[in-house]
Design a protein around this motif. Structure first.
Motif, PDB file in Angstrom:
ATOM      1  N   LEU A  41      -3.226  -3.645   1.239  1.00 54.08           N
ATOM      2  CA  LEU A  41      -4.618  -4.037   1.430  1.00 54.08           C
ATOM      3  C   LEU A  41      -4.768  -4.527   2.860  1.00 54.08           C
ATOM      4  CD1 LEU A  41      -5.229  -6.035  -1.878  1.00 54.08           C
ATOM      5  CD2 LEU A  41      -5.844  -3.674  -1.387  1.00 54.08           C
ATOM      6  N   PHE A  42      -5.886  -4.184   3.476  1.00 53.92           N
ATOM      7  CA  PHE A  42      -6.137  -4.568   4.865  1.00 53.92           C
ATOM      8  C   PHE A  42      -7.466  -5.302   4.919  1.00 53.92           C
ATOM      9  CE2 PHE A  42      -3.699  -0.655   4.793  1.00 53.92           C
ATOM     10  CZ  PHE A  42      -2.607  -0.991   5.583  1.00 53.92           C
ATOM     11  N   GLU A  43      -7.482  -6.461   5.548  1.00 54.74           N
ATOM     12  CA  GLU A  43      -8.709  -7.242   5.666  1.00 54.74           C
ATOM     13  C   GLU A  43      -9.335  -7.029   7.035  1.00 54.74           C
ATOM     14  OE1 GLU A  43     -10.043 -11.876   5.481  1.00 54.74           O
ATOM     15  OE2 GLU A  43      -8.529 -11.157   4.076  1.00 54.74           O
ATOM     16  N   MET A  44     -10.634  -6.825   7.029  1.00 55.99           N
ATOM     17  CA  MET A  44     -11.374  -6.619   8.267  1.00 55.99           C
ATOM     18  C   MET A  44     -12.537  -7.607   8.264  1.00 55.99           C
ATOM     19  SD  MET A  44     -11.275  -2.472   8.157  1.00 55.99           S
ATOM     20  CE  MET A  44     -11.622  -2.483   6.405  1.00 55.99           C
ATOM     21  N   SER A  45     -12.311  -8.776   8.798  1.00 60.92           N
ATOM     22  CA  SER A  45     -13.342  -9.804   8.768  1.00 60.92           C
ATOM     23  C   SER A  45     -14.412  -9.539   9.826  1.00 60.92           C
ATOM     24  CB  SER A  45     -12.728 -11.191   8.973  1.00 60.92           C
ATOM     25  OG  SER A  45     -12.057 -11.244  10.209  1.00 60.92           O
ATOM     26  N   TYR A  46     -15.613  -9.958   9.536  1.00 65.05           N
ATOM     27  CA  TYR A  46     -16.760  -9.768  10.430  1.00 65.05           C
ATOM     28  C   TYR A  46     -16.625 -10.728  11.607  1.00 65.05           C
ATOM     29  CZ  TYR A  46     -21.575  -9.036  11.921  1.00 65.05           C
ATOM     30  OH  TYR A  46     -22.697  -8.711  12.634  1.00 65.05           O
ATOM     31  N   GLN A  47     -16.691 -10.201  12.835  1.00 59.79           N
ATOM     32  CA  GLN A  47     -16.462 -11.003  14.037  1.00 59.79           C
ATOM     33  C   GLN A  47     -17.660 -11.117  14.964  1.00 59.79           C
ATOM     34  OE1 GLN A  47     -13.543 -12.649  14.727  1.00 59.79           O
ATOM     35  NE2 GLN A  47     -12.877 -12.031  12.699  1.00 59.79           N
ATOM     36  N   LEU A  48     -18.768 -10.435  14.678  1.00 57.90           N
ATOM     37  CA  LEU A  48     -19.876 -10.410  15.637  1.00 57.90           C
ATOM     38  C   LEU A  48     -20.646 -11.717  15.716  1.00 57.90           C
ATOM     39  CD1 LEU A  48     -21.292  -6.779  15.384  1.00 57.90           C
ATOM     40  CD2 LEU A  48     -19.654  -7.738  16.992  1.00 57.90           C
ATOM     41  N   ASP A  49     -20.357 -12.675  14.842  1.00 63.08           N
ATOM     42  CA  ASP A  49     -20.988 -13.992  14.980  1.00 63.08           C
ATOM     43  C   ASP A  49     -20.483 -14.690  16.244  1.00 63.08           C
ATOM     44  OD1 ASP A  49     -22.417 -13.719  12.613  1.00 63.08           O
ATOM     45  OD2 ASP A  49     -20.837 -14.635  11.411  1.00 63.08           O
ATOM     46  N   ASN A  50     -19.268 -14.332  16.658  1.00 64.41           N
ATOM     47  CA  ASN A  50     -18.607 -15.010  17.777  1.00 64.41           C
ATOM     48  C   ASN A  50     -18.606 -14.220  19.082  1.00 64.41           C
ATOM     49  OD1 ASN A  50     -17.826 -17.046  15.927  1.00 64.41           O
ATOM     50  ND2 ASN A  50     -16.105 -15.788  15.295  1.00 64.41           N
ATOM     51  N   LYS A  51     -18.811 -12.908  19.014  1.00 70.57           N
ATOM     52  CA  LYS A  51     -18.748 -12.080  20.216  1.00 70.57           C
ATOM     53  C   LYS A  51     -19.555 -10.806  20.033  1.00 70.57           C
ATOM     54  CE  LYS A  51     -14.101 -11.072  18.651  1.00 70.57           C
ATOM     55  NZ  LYS A  51     -12.715 -11.068  19.009  1.00 70.57           N
ATOM     56  N   ARG A  52     -19.688 -10.013  21.094  1.00 72.64           N
ATOM     57  CA  ARG A  52     -20.520  -8.808  21.052  1.00 72.64           C
ATOM     58  C   ARG A  52     -19.715  -7.542  20.749  1.00 72.64           C
ATOM     59  NH1 ARG A  52     -25.439  -8.844  21.772  1.00 72.64           N
ATOM     60  NH2 ARG A  52     -25.569  -6.790  22.742  1.00 72.64           N
ATOM     61  N   LYS A  53     -18.397  -7.632  20.894  1.00 70.15           N
ATOM     62  CA  LYS A  53     -17.550  -6.461  20.647  1.00 70.15           C
ATOM     63  C   LYS A  53     -16.228  -6.940  20.055  1.00 70.15           C
ATOM     64  CE  LYS A  53     -17.285  -3.465  23.992  1.00 70.15           C
ATOM     65  NZ  LYS A  53     -16.918  -2.793  25.254  1.00 70.15           N
ATOM     66  N   HIS A  54     -15.802  -6.250  19.010  1.00 64.68           N
ATOM     67  CA  HIS A  54     -14.522  -6.585  18.385  1.00 64.68           C
ATOM     68  C   HIS A  54     -13.804  -5.285  18.036  1.00 64.68           C
ATOM     69  CE1 HIS A  54     -11.563  -8.671  15.924  1.00 64.68           C
ATOM     70  NE2 HIS A  54     -11.812  -7.821  14.947  1.00 64.68           N
TER      71      HIS A  54
END
Length: 99
Positions: free
Chosen positions: A3-16
């Protein structure tokens, strides 16, 4: 099974950009771009599948424009030049499969 987790990061930056998995001839990357963010023209030495989880992304592939959103899968062949721009905040997978 893995299983691979892909957490949402756009709250902190514009590109992830996050490498999710790499096995045999397959490389999977999760890209998250805020609306308006762009990736300049480039190519890959593999077949590439793009799977949009959320948002809308405009690709220009060898001069042809394609807008991707959830439910639309795009395949590019090796060495096809392409650029992209997030039309909305977007979260998508880039799956590279080397031959």
């Amino acid at each position: 099974m893995e299983l691979f987790e892909m957490s949402y990061q756009l709250d902190n930056k514009r590109k992830h950009v996050q490498k999710v998995a790499n096995f045999e001839k397959t490389n999977i990357v999760n890209m998250q771009l805020a609306a308006g963010e762009e990736i300049p023209e480039h190519d890959a030495d593999a077949d590439v599948l793009i799977v949009v989880n959320s948002g809308r992304v405009e690709f220009i592939v060898e001069g042809t424009i394609a807008e991707l959103s959830p439910g639309v899968l795009m395949r590019m062949t090796p060495k096809e030049k392409h650029s992209l721009k997030a039309v909305e905040d977007s979260d998508f997978l880039v799956i590279q499969i080397k031959q």
